[in-house]
Every structure is written in structure tokens, then in C-alpha cells.
Motif scaffolding. Structure first.
Motif, PDB file in Angstrom:
ATOM      1  N   TYR A   1      -3.755  15.399  -0.735  1.00  0.00           N
ATOM      2  CA  TYR A   1      -3.232  14.041  -0.907  1.00  0.00           C
ATOM      3  C   TYR A   1      -1.953  13.865  -0.098  1.00  0.00           C
ATOM      4  O   TYR A   1      -1.759  12.857   0.588  1.00  0.00           O
ATOM      5  N   ASP A   2      -1.095  14.865  -0.150  1.00  0.00           N
ATOM      6  CA  ASP A   2       0.166  14.814   0.582  1.00  0.00           C
ATOM      7  C   ASP A   2      -0.072  14.853   2.088  1.00  0.00           C
ATOM      8  O   ASP A   2       0.537  14.088   2.845  1.00  0.00           O
TER       9      ASP A   2
ATOM     10  N   GLY B   1      -1.480  11.531   3.363  1.00  0.00           N
ATOM     11  CA  GLY B   1      -0.432  10.521   3.458  1.00  0.00           C
ATOM     12  C   GLY B   1       0.469  10.732   4.655  1.00  0.00           C
ATOM     13  O   GLY B   1       0.920   9.765   5.291  1.00  0.00           O
TER      14      GLY B   1
ATOM     15  N   ARG C   1       1.108   4.260  -2.856  1.00  0.00           N
ATOM     16  CA  ARG C   1       0.886   5.683  -2.591  1.00  0.00           C
ATOM     17  C   ARG C   1       2.053   6.532  -3.067  1.00  0.00           C
ATOM     18  O   ARG C   1       1.858   7.623  -3.612  1.00  0.00           O
TER      19      ARG C   1
ATOM     20  N   GLN D   1      -9.591  11.837  -1.888  1.00  0.00           N
ATOM     21  CA  GLN D   1      -8.335  11.113  -2.096  1.00  0.00           C
ATOM     22  C   GLN D   1      -7.470  11.117  -0.833  1.00  0.00           C
ATOM     23  O   GLN D   1      -6.835  10.114  -0.496  1.00  0.00           O
ATOM     24  N   GLY D   2      -7.447  12.247  -0.131  1.00  0.00           N
ATOM     25  CA  GLY D   2      -6.687  12.308   1.115  1.00  0.00           C
ATOM     26  C   GLY D   2      -7.234  11.356   2.155  1.00  0.00           C
ATOM     27  O   GLY D   2      -6.475  10.656   2.850  1.00  0.00           O
TER      28      GLY D   2
ATOM     29  N   GLN E   1      -1.417   9.578   7.750  1.00  0.00           N
ATOM     30  CA  GLN E   1      -1.521   8.121   7.728  1.00  0.00           C
ATOM     31  C   GLN E   1      -0.216   7.470   8.193  1.00  0.00           C
ATOM     32  O   GLN E   1      -0.225   6.539   9.006  1.00  0.00           O
TER      33      GLN E   1
ATOM     34  N   SER F   1      -6.452   7.574   2.026  1.00  0.00           N
ATOM     35  CA  SER F   1      -5.141   7.133   2.525  1.00  0.00           C
ATOM     36  C   SER F   1      -5.262   6.307   3.793  1.00  0.00           C
ATOM     37  O   SER F   1      -4.398   5.468   4.078  1.00  0.00           O
TER      38      SER F   1
ATOM     39  N   SER G   1       0.823  -1.208   0.000  1.00  0.00           N
ATOM     40  CA  SER G   1       0.000   0.000   0.000  1.00  0.00           C
ATOM     41  C   SER G   1       0.856   1.257   0.000  1.00  0.00           C
ATOM     42  O   SER G   1       0.549   2.232  -0.699  1.00  0.00           O
ATOM     43  N   GLN G   2       1.941   1.248   0.777  1.00  0.00           N
ATOM     44  CA  GLN G   2       2.800   2.421   0.830  1.00  0.00           C
ATOM     45  C   GLN G   2       3.530   2.640  -0.490  1.00  0.00           C
ATOM     46  O   GLN G   2       3.670   3.775  -0.952  1.00  0.00           O
TER      47      GLN G   2
END
Length: 250
Positions: free
Chosen positions: A107-108, A111, A28, A171-172, A114, A175, A24-25
Motif C-alpha cells: 500500500y505504501d 502510494g 489515501r 490495494q496498492g 502514484q 492507488s 483523493s490524496q
């Protein structure tokens, strides 16, 4: 909490969970690099071109770190897995400079929050890679927020800002994965992560609230985003101080 230094110390379920975490990472990191790479065509100035190209290079370095870890632990390359997942679940590409800024912000940031749940991961090789990524990501968390707030407050993007915000907030939030699943509970019980996804979603939302309010945005409902979220999430902006947002000016 017990820690584990090698795959030989993991039972079958824990090894499978760690393998899934790495896959998963890796997904991303490569998805982010591809998304930002596509968006370079919309970047309006040398200043932000330099930032975005540096950011892409950093995402690729993080992807490589996860690829190398996966090869050491699993014994094969993760790249075919990532390639297949990107075909099945592609991350959308921004279609303007404003949308690219929104993507970089949400998104950043998603992540980043997360990954923070794995800072004390009981599987030490994963913890080591996470700490490296977080240290480097922390250096530019404010830049995407600043661009978004400044652009939103300019008044030039009133017709698109809410739609782009809804798209990239989704999208964020993706994560974090679905909250309150058996997999979440298991990962927490063996120390692979700290908390359930729902708790991390709340921290992420609280973190971006000043920017949301300063930008004149509203939080969409989970139904609008097509997401399953805990019913007790606090979406309120009533007591939020928007002057704390990066890029805010009266």
C-alpha cells in the motif's frame, strides 16, 4: 509546460480536477494512518512498534498538509469528503503482523509511485506538497519490503502469504486509478501528471518484482484481483534477480 500558481489561474475543468486530486490524496493519507493504527496491536517488538508509530505520525502530518492546502484553495474543509469516502470505500485492516507488513510494503509503495507522477505538477501548490511527502516517504520504502521478504523466506507463513499478497497488491494498484480514462488524458494534457496510470502500474510492478520472486510469490491475474488493467502489462519474473530484494539472504 505552463504552470499555475493560484486557483484564480485555473479554468473550471482544471480546478475540478485539482480538487479531486486533493480529495483523493487526503483519503489515501488518512486511510493509511487508520490502517496502520489498527495494526499496532499485532506488532511483536519495540523496534517495530517505534517504526510503525513514527510512520502513523508521518501519515497524519501528510494528511494535515493536504487538508491545509485544500482549505486554502477550495475554501472549505476536505474532512467531511474524506470521512464519507472512508465509509463508502474503507481500506481493509490487517489481521496479523505478517499481513500488516504486507500492507505496509504494497500500500505504501503503491502510494509512493502514484505520487511520483505529480512531482512536476503544473499546479504549483500541489507540486510543493507532493515533493514534501515524497521526500519523507523515500526514507522508509525499503523497510516494509525487508520485513515481508524475511518473513516469507522463514517458511512460517506458507499458508497465508499468497492470499495476503493478492489482497494488498490489489490495494496498492488501486492507488493509480483506472488506466486510459478521459480524466487521465486530460490531466496529462494540462501537465497535472506525467503519464497514464497503466505506465505507472508497470513501474510499480517492476519495482517489487525482486521481492515477489525472493518471497516465493506469484502475481495474481487482474481477474483474481477484480481490477481493470492494460493487457500489455508485463508480469514475468523469469529474468528478475531476486537477490536485489531487501531482506534477501541465500
Amino acid at each position: 509546460m505552463q504552470t499555475y500558481a493560484s486557483k484564480d489561474e485555473l479554468d473550471e475543468r482544471m480546478f475540478s480536477t485539482v480538487k479531486q486530486m486533493m480529495e483523493s490524496q487526503a483519503y489515501r493519507e488518512l486511510a493509511a494512518a487508520q490502517m496502520f493504527g489498527y495494526g499496532l496491536q499485532f506488532v511483536p517488538s519495540l523496534r517495530w512498534l517505534k517504526f510503525m508509530t513514527w510512520h502513523i505520525r508521518e501519515e497524519m502530518e501528510h494528511y494535515e498538509a493536504v487538508v491545509r492546502m485544500y482549505e486554502r484553495i477550495v475554501g472549505v474543509s476536505v474532512e467531511p469528503v474524506v470521512g464519507e469516502r472512508l465509509q463508502q470505500k474503507p481500506v481493509p485492516f490487517a489481521q496479523s503482523w505478517f499481513e500488516l507488513a504486507m500492507a505496509q510494503f504494497l500500500y505504501d509503495r503503491g502510494g509512493f509511485w502514484q505520487l511520483r507522477e505529480y512531482e512536476e505538477c503544473s499546479f504549483l501548490p500541489y507540486r510543493e506538497v507532493v515533493k514534501k511527502i515524497l521526500k519523507e516517504e523515500a526514507g522508509h520504502q525499503s523497510l516494509g519490503e525487508r520485513i515481508v521478504v524475511e518473513l516469507c523466506r522463514s517458511g512460517a507463513f506458507e499458508d497465508v502469504k499468497q492470499g495476503d499478497f493478492t489482497k494488498w497488491l490489489r490495494q496498492g494498484l488501486l492507488s493509480f486509478g483506472r488506466p486510459r480514462t478521459p480524466g487521465n488524458l486530460y490531466a496529462i494534457s494540462v501537465g497535472l501528471k506525467r503519464r497514464d496510470s497503466g505506465a505507472v502500474m508497470q513501474d510499480f510492478l517492476d519495482d517489487i518484482k525482486p521481492a515477489v520472486k525472493a518471497s516465493g510469490l506469484r502475481f495474481p491475474t487482474p481477474a483474481e484481483m477484480g481490477l481493470e488493467m492494460p493487457p500489455d502489462i508485463d508480469w514475468s519474473l523469469d529474468k528478475v534477480d531476486e537477490t536485489r530484494a531487501e531482506g534477501y539472504s541465500a
